[in-house]
Design a protein around this motif. Sequence first.
Motif, mmCIF file in Angstrom:
data_model
loop_
_atom_site.group_PDB
_atom_site.id
_atom_site.type_symbol
_atom_site.label_atom_id
_atom_site.label_comp_id
_atom_site.label_asym_id
_atom_site.label_seq_id
_atom_site.Cartn_x
_atom_site.Cartn_y
_atom_site.Cartn_z
ATOM 1 N N THR A 174 0.842 -1.209 0.000
ATOM 2 C CA THR A 174 0.000 0.000 0.000
ATOM 3 C C THR A 174 0.873 1.253 0.000
ATOM 4 O O THR A 174 0.615 2.208 -0.759
ATOM 5 C CB THR A 174 -0.923 0.008 1.231
ATOM 6 O OG1 THR A 174 -1.776 -1.141 1.194
ATOM 7 C CG2 THR A 174 -1.785 1.265 1.244
ATOM 8 N N HIS A 175 1.912 1.266 0.826
ATOM 9 C CA HIS A 175 2.832 2.405 0.859
ATOM 10 C C HIS A 175 3.513 2.603 -0.495
ATOM 11 O O HIS A 175 3.577 3.732 -1.008
ATOM 12 C CB HIS A 175 3.895 2.202 1.946
ATOM 13 C CG HIS A 175 3.459 2.623 3.310
ATOM 14 N ND1 HIS A 175 2.880 1.765 4.197
ATOM 15 C CD2 HIS A 175 3.531 3.823 3.947
ATOM 16 C CE1 HIS A 175 2.606 2.400 5.325
ATOM 17 N NE2 HIS A 175 2.998 3.663 5.199
ATOM 18 N N THR A 176 4.030 1.529 -1.062
ATOM 19 C CA THR A 176 4.761 1.656 -2.325
ATOM 20 C C THR A 176 3.849 2.099 -3.458
ATOM 21 O O THR A 176 4.251 2.882 -4.335
ATOM 22 C CB THR A 176 5.434 0.330 -2.684
ATOM 23 O OG1 THR A 176 4.461 -0.729 -2.696
ATOM 24 C CG2 THR A 176 6.518 -0.014 -1.684
ATOM 25 N N HIS A 177 2.620 1.599 -3.465
ATOM 26 C CA HIS A 177 1.691 1.990 -4.532
ATOM 27 C C HIS A 177 1.320 3.466 -4.415
ATOM 28 O O HIS A 177 1.319 4.193 -5.421
ATOM 29 C CB HIS A 177 0.431 1.128 -4.457
ATOM 30 C CG HIS A 177 -0.566 1.427 -5.549
ATOM 31 N ND1 HIS A 177 -0.323 1.138 -6.874
ATOM 32 C CD2 HIS A 177 -1.792 2.010 -5.512
ATOM 33 C CE1 HIS A 177 -1.357 1.512 -7.608
ATOM 34 N NE2 HIS A 177 -2.256 2.050 -6.803
ATOM 35 N N LYS A 178 1.025 3.919 -3.215
ATOM 36 C CA LYS A 178 0.685 5.334 -3.022
ATOM 37 C C LYS A 178 1.868 6.233 -3.348
ATOM 38 O O LYS A 178 1.697 7.311 -3.940
ATOM 39 C CB LYS A 178 0.214 5.566 -1.582
ATOM 40 C CG LYS A 178 -1.140 4.954 -1.270
ATOM 41 C CD LYS A 178 -1.557 5.264 0.160
ATOM 42 C CE LYS A 178 -2.937 4.706 0.475
ATOM 43 N NZ LYS A 178 -3.359 4.994 1.879
ATOM 44 N N LEU A 179 3.067 5.796 -2.971
ATOM 45 C CA LEU A 179 4.263 6.582 -3.282
ATOM 46 C C LEU A 179 4.482 6.647 -4.786
ATOM 47 O O LEU A 179 4.824 7.703 -5.334
ATOM 48 C CB LEU A 179 5.474 5.973 -2.588
ATOM 49 C CG LEU A 179 6.821 6.673 -2.817
ATOM 50 C CD1 LEU A 179 6.760 8.118 -2.333
ATOM 51 C CD2 LEU A 179 7.943 5.916 -2.105
ATOM 52 N N GLY A 180 4.279 5.522 -5.476
ATOM 53 C CA GLY A 180 4.429 5.513 -6.925
ATOM 54 C C GLY A 180 3.429 6.430 -7.610
ATOM 55 O O GLY A 180 3.776 7.145 -8.556
ATOM 56 N N LEU A 181 2.185 6.428 -7.142
ATOM 57 C CA LEU A 181 1.163 7.326 -7.720
ATOM 58 C C LEU A 181 1.518 8.781 -7.478
ATOM 59 O O LEU A 181 1.319 9.643 -8.358
ATOM 60 C CB LEU A 181 -0.204 7.003 -7.118
ATOM 61 C CG LEU A 181 -0.859 5.694 -7.562
ATOM 62 C CD1 LEU A 181 -2.177 5.487 -6.819
ATOM 63 C CD2 LEU A 181 -1.089 5.694 -9.065
ATOM 64 N N TYR A 182 2.051 9.076 -6.295
ATOM 65 C CA TYR A 182 2.453 10.457 -6.001
ATOM 66 C C TYR A 182 3.557 10.915 -6.948
ATOM 67 O O TYR A 182 3.489 12.019 -7.508
ATOM 68 C CB TYR A 182 2.912 10.556 -4.544
ATOM 69 C CG TYR A 182 3.624 11.849 -4.230
ATOM 70 C CD1 TYR A 182 2.912 13.020 -3.965
ATOM 71 C CD2 TYR A 182 5.025 11.909 -4.201
ATOM 72 C CE1 TYR A 182 3.567 14.212 -3.688
ATOM 73 C CE2 TYR A 182 5.681 13.088 -3.921
ATOM 74 C CZ TYR A 182 4.945 14.238 -3.670
ATOM 75 O OH TYR A 182 5.607 15.412 -3.406
ATOM 76 N N LEU A 183 4.562 10.076 -7.145
ATOM 77 C CA LEU A 183 5.661 10.439 -8.043
ATOM 78 C C LEU A 183 5.176 10.546 -9.487
ATOM 79 O O LEU A 183 5.632 11.411 -10.242
ATOM 80 C CB LEU A 183 6.781 9.407 -7.928
ATOM 81 C CG LEU A 183 7.444 9.279 -6.550
ATOM 82 C CD1 LEU A 183 8.484 8.167 -6.561
ATOM 83 C CD2 LEU A 183 8.075 10.604 -6.136
ATOM 84 N N LEU A 205 4.057 8.381 3.155
ATOM 85 C CA LEU A 205 4.052 7.486 2.005
ATOM 86 C C LEU A 205 5.263 6.572 1.956
ATOM 87 O O LEU A 205 5.285 5.624 1.171
ATOM 88 C CB LEU A 205 3.972 8.299 0.700
ATOM 89 C CG LEU A 205 2.745 9.200 0.523
ATOM 90 C CD1 LEU A 205 2.764 9.865 -0.837
ATOM 91 C CD2 LEU A 205 1.458 8.406 0.710
ATOM 92 N N LEU A 206 6.264 6.854 2.768
ATOM 93 C CA LEU A 206 7.468 6.025 2.760
ATOM 94 C C LEU A 206 7.251 4.759 3.576
ATOM 95 O O LEU A 206 6.805 4.827 4.725
ATOM 96 C CB LEU A 206 8.654 6.796 3.331
ATOM 97 C CG LEU A 206 9.217 7.938 2.478
ATOM 98 C CD1 LEU A 206 10.334 8.629 3.232
ATOM 99 C CD2 LEU A 206 9.714 7.417 1.148
ATOM 100 N N PRO A 207 7.569 3.595 3.024
ATOM 101 C CA PRO A 207 7.492 2.369 3.831
ATOM 102 C C PRO A 207 8.480 2.455 4.986
ATOM 103 O O PRO A 207 9.637 2.818 4.791
ATOM 104 C CB PRO A 207 7.892 1.268 2.840
ATOM 105 C CG PRO A 207 7.696 1.868 1.481
ATOM 106 C CD PRO A 207 7.974 3.330 1.638
ATOM 107 N N PRO A 208 8.064 2.182 6.216
ATOM 108 C CA PRO A 208 8.989 2.234 7.350
ATOM 109 C C PRO A 208 10.154 1.272 7.156
ATOM 110 O O PRO A 208 9.983 0.162 6.644
ATOM 111 C CB PRO A 208 8.108 1.825 8.537
ATOM 112 C CG PRO A 208 6.708 2.080 8.094
ATOM 113 C CD PRO A 208 6.689 1.839 6.624
#
Length: 251
Positions: A174-183, A205-208
Amino acid sequence: MTALSHPRKTSQKPLPMESLLVPQVPRGNYLNLQEEKQRLQLKKFLLHRMFVVASIQENTEKTDVAEYYEQAFQSILKHHLGEAVTGLLLVYPTSMLHILESSTGTLYQILEEYLSHQNEEFMIKDMKIIAISHNIPSRLFMQWHISLIKVPVLYLDDVTQSQTLEEVITEFLTHTHKLGLYLFKTIKVGTKGLGDNLHQIVPDLLPPEQIIKYLCKSKEFMNPAEFMNMYNKPIHITLDSEIVWPAPSYF
């Protein structure tokens, strides 16, 4: 007067046994179907996305990790022309997260490049392949991004102690997908780099890093050696019926 006509003799050769047993019908397969679909869409190859995590040796310069991958890409792309690598490399203080998008051949060559350093003291270790998404419709990343997470991110609790592996994986993806959409929405094509302040811009948005370190130690995921061994293993299995005598007849 009528001329007598004699029947013309024709030679009839018996048909081969194979032609009687095996129907002579052209058959395709799912791979041919997908390749044809890609050809109609003017795509040269099927696109895949791979999620990889790994630990980093102590006292390793984080820029060395980025330079290693850049040199590996340049070497591999000489043999895989037109199959560019896009994705995201996040380098944490003691671990890394790598998302890669490219063709099958390019992704597997990247794993082979990593395996070539297994017999030496290498800065990247404990690599695990978390997931591979096959035949994705389009790229989420328009180029290959690098970001060094220099400042440790503090977390109130360790979710890996209270959640199951499935829950940890769900949070990670979920974190990686949201981060990818943001970028994808904010970074323009041709941008030189993301900078090293993502932990300040989009900390949520960064995975811990604790999740990444947890996944590196998890035995449920394959390392590159196990994955490539499975990939290179032939899929043809000889059945018992194929080695008995007399050979069975198929109708």
